[in-house]
Design an enzyme around this catalytic site. Structure first.
Site, PDB file in Angstrom:
ATOM      1  N   GLU A   1       6.818  -8.458  -1.288  1.00 26.94           N
ATOM      2  CA  GLU A   1       6.260  -7.691  -2.242  1.00 26.94           C
ATOM      3  C   GLU A   1       7.524  -7.695  -3.755  1.00 26.94           C
ATOM      4  O   GLU A   1       7.147  -7.107  -3.975  1.00 26.94           O
ATOM      5  CB  GLU A   1       5.692  -6.309  -2.283  1.00 26.94           C
ATOM      6  CG  GLU A   1       4.111  -7.073  -1.788  1.00 26.94           C
ATOM      7  CD  GLU A   1       2.890  -7.514  -2.272  1.00 26.94           C
ATOM      8  OE1 GLU A   1       3.201  -7.814  -3.531  1.00 26.94           O
ATOM      9  OE2 GLU A   1       2.202  -7.654  -1.683  1.00 26.94           O
TER      10      GLU A   1
ATOM     11  N   HIS B   1       5.744   1.270  -1.268  1.00 29.41           N
ATOM     12  CA  HIS B   1       4.761   0.453  -0.743  1.00 29.41           C
ATOM     13  C   HIS B   1       4.441   0.506   0.122  1.00 29.41           C
ATOM     14  O   HIS B   1       4.549  -0.035   1.444  1.00 29.41           O
ATOM     15  CB  HIS B   1       4.924  -1.453  -1.370  1.00 29.41           C
ATOM     16  CG  HIS B   1       3.384  -1.750  -0.875  1.00 29.41           C
ATOM     17  ND1 HIS B   1       2.077  -1.739  -1.376  1.00 29.41           N
ATOM     18  CD2 HIS B   1       3.112  -3.158  -0.450  1.00 29.41           C
ATOM     19  CE1 HIS B   1       1.382  -2.359  -0.820  1.00 29.41           C
ATOM     20  NE2 HIS B   1       2.178  -3.379  -0.299  1.00 29.41           N
TER      21      HIS B   1
ATOM     22  N   HIS C   1      -0.009   0.560   3.414  1.00 29.40           N
ATOM     23  CA  HIS C   1      -1.419  -0.422   3.389  1.00 29.40           C
ATOM     24  C   HIS C   1      -2.316   1.400   4.036  1.00 29.40           C
ATOM     25  O   HIS C   1      -2.583   0.806   5.008  1.00 29.40           O
ATOM     26  CB  HIS C   1      -0.872  -0.786   4.151  1.00 29.40           C
ATOM     27  CG  HIS C   1      -0.543  -2.175   3.820  1.00 29.40           C
ATOM     28  ND1 HIS C   1      -0.988  -3.381   4.171  1.00 29.40           N
ATOM     29  CD2 HIS C   1      -0.569  -2.366   2.208  1.00 29.40           C
ATOM     30  CE1 HIS C   1       0.225  -4.404   3.438  1.00 29.40           C
ATOM     31  NE2 HIS C   1      -0.249  -3.967   2.719  1.00 29.40           N
TER      32      HIS C   1
ATOM     33  N   TYR D   1      -4.339  19.791  -6.343  1.00 24.33           N
ATOM     34  CA  TYR D   1      -3.137  20.702  -6.738  1.00 24.33           C
ATOM     35  C   TYR D   1      -1.711  19.417  -6.769  1.00 24.33           C
ATOM     36  O   TYR D   1      -1.345  19.187  -7.564  1.00 24.33           O
ATOM     37  CB  TYR D   1      -2.672  21.758  -7.763  1.00 24.33           C
ATOM     38  CG  TYR D   1      -1.607  22.487  -6.764  1.00 24.33           C
ATOM     39  CD1 TYR D   1      -0.536  21.826  -5.931  1.00 24.33           C
ATOM     40  CD2 TYR D   1      -2.757  23.165  -5.104  1.00 24.33           C
ATOM     41  CE1 TYR D   1       0.155  22.800  -5.609  1.00 24.33           C
ATOM     42  CE2 TYR D   1      -2.099  23.372  -4.624  1.00 24.33           C
ATOM     43  CZ  TYR D   1      -0.468  23.239  -4.286  1.00 24.33           C
ATOM     44  OH  TYR D   1       0.440  23.999  -3.361  1.00 24.33           O
TER      45      TYR D   1
ATOM     46  N   HIS E   1      -5.821  -3.416  -0.873  1.00 27.60           N
ATOM     47  CA  HIS E   1      -4.471  -4.226  -0.723  1.00 27.60           C
ATOM     48  C   HIS E   1      -3.655  -2.189  -0.263  1.00 27.60           C
ATOM     49  O   HIS E   1      -3.418  -2.692   1.369  1.00 27.60           O
ATOM     50  CB  HIS E   1      -3.576  -4.093  -1.597  1.00 27.60           C
ATOM     51  CG  HIS E   1      -2.212  -5.048  -1.154  1.00 27.60           C
ATOM     52  ND1 HIS E   1      -1.261  -6.050  -2.342  1.00 27.60           N
ATOM     53  CD2 HIS E   1      -1.103  -4.130  -0.037  1.00 27.60           C
ATOM     54  CE1 HIS E   1      -0.786  -6.319  -1.340  1.00 27.60           C
ATOM     55  NE2 HIS E   1      -0.358  -5.005  -0.476  1.00 27.60           N
TER      56      HIS E   1
ATOM     57  N   TYR F   1       8.908  23.074 -10.338  1.00 28.19           N
ATOM     58  CA  TYR F   1       9.512  22.296  -8.425  1.00 28.19           C
ATOM     59  C   TYR F   1      10.246  21.333  -8.183  1.00 28.19           C
ATOM     60  O   TYR F   1      11.062  21.285  -7.362  1.00 28.19           O
ATOM     61  CB  TYR F   1       7.767  21.659  -8.234  1.00 28.19           C
ATOM     62  CG  TYR F   1       7.383  21.595  -6.096  1.00 28.19           C
ATOM     63  CD1 TYR F   1       8.451  22.378  -5.592  1.00 28.19           C
ATOM     64  CD2 TYR F   1       7.078  20.010  -6.392  1.00 28.19           C
ATOM     65  CE1 TYR F   1       8.173  21.571  -4.209  1.00 28.19           C
ATOM     66  CE2 TYR F   1       7.324  19.758  -5.217  1.00 28.19           C
ATOM     67  CZ  TYR F   1       7.745  21.000  -4.049  1.00 28.19           C
ATOM     68  OH  TYR F   1       7.474  20.022  -3.075  1.00 28.19           O
TER      69      TYR F   1
END
Ligand SMILES: [Zn+2]
Length: 209
Positions: free
Chosen positions: A72, A91, A93, A112, A153, A206
């Site tokens: 990727e 990234h 899965h 939230y 994906h 935050y």
């Protein structure tokens, strides 16, 4: 800590926390005109600092490292080129996020915590893994969001640093689990637009604080 060391450490976190399994998923950090990225097809528990690749953001060429970079790599590269403020990408899965991705269903704001990412988690259209089309689809759908699902994906999370991007990958998976549970109970109650505004405002403080 060096970037390579940090990448190896977080790659191992991904594996031990269950965000990734086997060799799926990949992580990167941008520094100037290059990105550091995890290699292709190497289990995280075997990964060492010298396995991390250095890739030129303009050309896509490996400028340092002997292994094959993650499949990727185009997706990571296109995201960095389009968004100069993004410094790290994770990234995975992970299961529940990927269930939504396979269903082509946006993750709604049922908790939230989603404000760490955006108002919802959208789904980028399907394209073959590793392709430039997938890279383009991801960039187009991500926009100002801090995370996106990839149809059939997985997920992508971005941040100012690796800690940020990793936390967001965890948050996406967590909200996906909660949304999945809400659908299972047949009672999905997304936050109102005003409540989301408040949460988004709160997260600015935050994150910076
Ligand atoms: Zn993938």
């Amino acid at each position: 800590m060096s970037i390579k060391k940090e990448l190896v450490q977080y790659a191992k976190h991904c594996s031990s926390s269950g965000l990734t399994s086997g060799t799926s998923g990949n992580l990167s950090v941008r520094e100037g005109q290059v990105m550091y990225i995890t290699p292709s097809a190497l289990p995280y528990d075997q990964m060492e600092e010298e396995d991390i690749l250095e890739v030129d953001l303009q050309s896509g060429e490996v400028v340092n490292g002997t292994r094959k970079p993650s499949s990727e790599t185009p997706m990571h590269r296109f995201i960095y080129r389009k968004n100069s403020d993004i410094k790290s990408i994770v990234h995975t899965h992970s299961t529940y996020a990927t269930i939504f991705a396979c269903a082509h269903k946006t993750i709604p704001p049922v908790h939230y915590m989603i404000a760490d990412i955006g108002r919802e988690i959208p789904v980028a259209s399907y394209a073959t893994y590793g392709s430039e089309q997938l890279a383009n689809n991801t960039v187009e759908t991500l926009k100002d969001n801090k995370g996106v699902l990839l149809a059939n994906h997985g997920l992508v999370a971005v941040g100012d640093d690796l800690k940020d991007a990793y936390r967001r990958a965890e948050v996406i998976e967590e909200v996906a689990q909660l949304a999945y549970g809400s659908y299972t109970l047949d009672s999905v109650n997304p936050l109102t637009s005003e409540d989301l505004d408040d949460a988004l405002e709160g997260f600015k403080t935050y994150i910076s604080g």
